[in-house]
Design a protein around this motif. Structure first.
Motif, PDB file in Angstrom:
ATOM      1  N   CYS A 103      -5.653   0.210   1.097  1.00  0.00           N
ATOM      2  CA  CYS A 103      -5.942   0.532  -0.305  1.00  0.00           C
ATOM      3  C   CYS A 103      -6.951  -0.441  -0.906  1.00  0.00           C
ATOM      4  N   GLY A 127      -4.631  -4.522   3.220  1.00  0.00           N
ATOM      5  CA  GLY A 127      -4.217  -3.139   3.447  1.00  0.00           C
ATOM      6  C   GLY A 127      -5.355  -2.178   3.153  1.00  0.00           C
ATOM      7  N   CYS A 180      -5.326 -11.050  -1.292  1.00  0.00           N
ATOM      8  CA  CYS A 180      -5.928  -9.791  -0.849  1.00  0.00           C
ATOM      9  C   CYS A 180      -7.088  -9.409  -1.766  1.00  0.00           C
ATOM     10  N   CYS A 222       0.820  -1.222   0.000  1.00  0.00           N
ATOM     11  CA  CYS A 222       0.000   0.000   0.000  1.00  0.00           C
ATOM     12  C   CYS A 222       0.852   1.269   0.000  1.00  0.00           C
TER      13      CYS A 222
HETATM   14  S1  SF4 Z   1      -3.990  -3.663  -0.144  1.00  0.00           S
HETATM   15 FE1  SF4 Z   1      -3.674  -5.749  -0.868  1.00  0.00          FE
HETATM   16  S2  SF4 Z   1      -3.291  -5.572  -3.071  1.00  0.00           S
HETATM   17 FE2  SF4 Z   1      -3.024  -3.531  -2.160  1.00  0.00          FE
HETATM   18  S3  SF4 Z   1      -0.855  -3.405  -1.734  1.00  0.00           S
HETATM   19 FE3  SF4 Z   1      -1.798  -4.131   0.165  1.00  0.00          FE
HETATM   20  S4  SF4 Z   1      -1.735  -6.380   0.017  1.00  0.00           S
HETATM   21 FE4  SF4 Z   1      -1.288  -5.573  -2.034  1.00  0.00          FE
END
Ligand code: SF4
Lengths: 76, 361
Positions: free
Chosen positions: B344, B342, B335, B315
């Protein structure tokens, strides 16, 4: 968080207004605006507060200005 | 709908797309720094209609995404205190801190309430005089004045059970950090519409003049965004770097002075820590002395253990625009929006969530 679409004022009472967009109706606070707000105005709303009164003249200008420019540039 | 349909006109959009294609020669990386822009760009499929010369990158414009894990940890610590009601905007609920989120705490019985406006939190405080109500304030310059208005109102009413935990952030200092960073290359900024409604264009002048990067303040409809890209590209092609306003129906160059005065009355500018960008001088807001009886940081003991983040989550880099979600090995595999690692991916305005929903499907 951010409501990107202006909402129409349908009622004003002191420092609060009722605004409407489609079926959505909300109460918003007018404390962050200078000047007065009237029924029929459009407001930019953020987190329950009106932060700007939409300028209809500017709205029109943006569209027409670009329509003209692009007519000219694309064909020319 | 008024001020909406006419800015979605496919005919007009098509013309602007052609004009961009004709105008763009030089490779240009344009960054949008507003989560609402990120979503709008994906929803309208704008990336796919631009010529290869133009790359759009998403910056740190999603307020919940840039909220540091330690701020979430503090909010979690707050809602574990007896008799406390935590109020916040819905977007923050699912954002993970080191070991929990507000959502998880609520499921475990904490009193966490989603509010739509600061004044809703005030109402909760009025109705629960024996409880302590803490608003967790997040958001940029658009949200901060609304929270300033709320705190001032609480103060006027003498609501001693109302507190604010401020995690508000200011955008222009973050833009400068990105411009100074070596791993990020930006040729121009699509500046956030409603942040600029408040701050006006003055803060971008330094970006345009000193750093030589064009700035265009954009609206949120497809025609707005395309026009803004056209304006940015025109500046890039002619070697100019100025601040222009495309979104003039909602932004004027001075901004909203009344809102800024209120912010200045209630908040001091302080350093703040951003997810992905670290600590940025002068990029945060803390209550002034006059309002300190409402400052949650002074009233509560909010010592939190060292921050832990999911190892492997990128993120931070995504928020800087130095990588995209598809560069993250966890993206889509482990994810996902229903199991986010994260912020995002959590936030509806997050870049990973936008990619998940719209990219390559
Ligand atoms: S939120 Fe998920 S997809 Fe985005 S950077 Fe973090 S781990 Fe990777």
């Amino acid at each position: 968080m951010c409501l990107a679409i202006p909402m129409e004022v349908v009622e004003v009472e002191q420092n609060m207004a009722t605004v409407e967009m489609g079926d959505v109706r909300r109460q918003v606070c007018l404390d962050l605006l200078d000047g007065t707000v009237e029924v029929g105005d459009y407001l930019i709303i953020h987190a329950g507060y009106a932060i700007h009164l939409v300028d209809p003249e500017e709205a029109r200008k943006t569209l027409s200005y670009f329509k003209e420019i692009f007519d000219y540039e694309v064909s020319g | 709908m008024k001020y909406q349909d006419e800015y979605r006109d496919p005919e007009l959009a098509g013309r602007i797309i052609r004009a961009i294609g004709e105008r763009s020669r030089t490779a240009a990386r344009l960054m949008e720094i507003c989560g609402t822009h990120t979503m709008a760009i994906f929803r309208a499929g704008i990336r796919s209609v631009l010529p290869e010369t133009i790359t759009l990158i998403s910056g740190p414009g999603c307020p919940v995404c840039v909220t540091a894990a330690e701020d979430i940890d503090r909010a979690v610590a707050l809602c574990r205190q007896p008799g406390v009601i935590v109020a916040t905007f819905g977007d923050l609920m699912r954002v993970p801190g080191s070991e929990s989120s507000l959502n998880r705490e609520k499921a475990r019985g904490a009193d966490v309430r989603v509010v739509y406006a600061g004044f809703d939190a005030l109402e909760i405080a009025r109705q629960n005089p024996q409880r302590r109500v803490v608003m967790v304030g997040i958001g940029f310059e658009t949200t901060a004045p609304t929270i300033a208005a709320t705190v001032r109102q609480a103060n006027r009413e003498g609501l001693q059970n109302f507190f604010l935990l401020s995690a508000h952030k200011l955008l222009p200092p973050a833009m400068e950090v990105l411009l100074a960073a070596e791993d990020v290359h930006i040729d121009g900024f699509l500046c956030p519409g409603h942040v600029t409604t408040i701050i006006g264009i003055e803060p971008y002048r330094k970006v345009a003049q000193q750093y030589g990067k064009p700035c265009v303040v954009s609206g949120f409809e497809p025609v707005d965004i395309l026009q803004s890209i056209y304006m940015l590209i025109s500046q890039v092609e002619s070697g100019e770097s100025e601040v222009e306003i495309q979104y003039s129906r909602a932004v004027n160059s001075e901004g909203n002075e009344r809102a800024r005065k209120l912010m200045a009355e209630v908040f001091d500018t302080v350093d703040a820590s951003w997810r992905g960008l670290g600590s940025i001088p002068g990029s945060g807001l803390r209550l002034k002395r006059d309002f300190r009886e409402h400052d949650a940081e002074l009233h509560f003991d909010l010592e939190v253990p060292t921050v832990r983040q999911h190892p492997g989550c990128r993120c931070g880099e995504v928020l800087r625009g130095s990588c995209t979600p598809v560069d993250c090995p966890l993206f889509r595999s482990s994810c996902t929006p229903s199991n986010p690692y994260g912020p995002c991916m959590v936030s509806s305005e997050g870049t990973c969530a936008a990619y998940y929903q719209y990219h390559g499907v």
